[in-house]
Design a protein around this motif. Structure first.
Motif, PDB file in Angstrom:
ATOM      1  N   ASP A   1      -7.709   8.679   1.422  1.00 34.58           N
ATOM      2  CA  ASP A   1      -8.073   7.329   1.838  1.00 34.58           C
ATOM      3  C   ASP A   1      -7.937   7.145   3.341  1.00 34.58           C
ATOM      4  N   LEU A   2      -6.867   7.663   3.910  1.00 33.86           N
ATOM      5  CA  LEU A   2      -6.607   7.517   5.344  1.00 33.86           C
ATOM      6  C   LEU A   2      -6.070   8.827   5.888  1.00 33.86           C
TER       7      LEU A   2
ATOM      8  N   ILE B   1      -4.931   8.835  -2.553  1.00 33.60           N
ATOM      9  CA  ILE B   1      -4.975   8.023  -3.770  1.00 33.60           C
ATOM     10  C   ILE B   1      -5.157   9.004  -4.916  1.00 33.60           C
TER      11      ILE B   1
ATOM     12  N   TYR C   1       0.842  -1.197   0.000  1.00 32.08           N
ATOM     13  CA  TYR C   1       0.000   0.000   0.000  1.00 32.08           C
ATOM     14  C   TYR C   1       0.880   1.250   0.000  1.00 32.08           C
TER      15      TYR C   1
ATOM     16  N   ASP D   1      -8.650  10.907  -3.786  1.00 31.24           N
ATOM     17  CA  ASP D   1      -9.378  10.479  -2.590  1.00 31.24           C
ATOM     18  C   ASP D   1      -8.433  10.475  -1.389  1.00 31.24           C
TER      19      ASP D   1
ATOM     20  N   HIS E   1       0.853   4.244  -3.026  1.00 33.43           N
ATOM     21  CA  HIS E   1       0.085   5.465  -2.769  1.00 33.43           C
ATOM     22  C   HIS E   1       0.952   6.571  -2.192  1.00 33.43           C
TER      23      HIS E   1
END
Length: 149
Positions: free
Chosen positions: A75-76, A68, A44, A73, A48
């Motif tokens: 994402d986290l 992302i 990951y 986006d 990213h």
């Protein structure tokens, strides 16, 4: 607090990012299903745009975000419990927006927010654009927001 740095994550950061997520008190009780068993993997991190906020003097992890880029986006995004209220989240959002612009992301960045974090994102300049419907294992709708670029 000592000086804070924001730097790119390395694949070797996977375990400490996972630990930060799993230790986050905002995901206890009813919200536990959102992170149950979740792991940040080296793959990951390699795929990213992930940046860490760390203390400059000892590299202690304060928070991080993951963007992302192909779908624009967020994402986290997590800030360690002990670092809440110290401006870490604000610095991460500023870095995120600057980084997205530098990478040529246009049209804005989507955020599907943890419900208690919605007010933070709105204070940072995001606009509520809708509601993301519940999908197992998450049994509730979540705010969908967008940062303009």
């Amino acid at each position: 607090m000592t000086e804070m740095l924001i730097k790119p994550a390395a694949v070797s950061d996977a375990d400490r990012l996972t630990a930060l997520i799993q230790d986050c008190s905002a995901y206890r009780g009813d919200y536990a299903p959102m992170i149950a068993g979740y792991r940040v993997t080296p793959e990951y991190l390699a795929e990213h745009e992930v940046h860490l906020a760390v203390r400059a003097d000892d590299d202690h992890l304060l928070g991080f975000y993951a963007l992302i880029t192909d779908i624009a986006d967020l994402d986290l995004m997590f800030v360690a419990d002990a670092a809440q209220g110290l401006g870490v989240g604000r610095r991460l959002i500023t870095h995120l927006l600057d980084r997205a612009r530098a990478l040529g992301v246009t049209g804005g960045i989507r955020v599907v927010s943890h419900p208690p974090a919605e007010a933070f994102y709105l204070r940072m300049g995001a606009e509520r654009v809708g509601t993301f419907p519940a999908r197992p294992p998450i049994g509730w709708d979540r705010p969908e927001l967008r940062f303009a670029l």
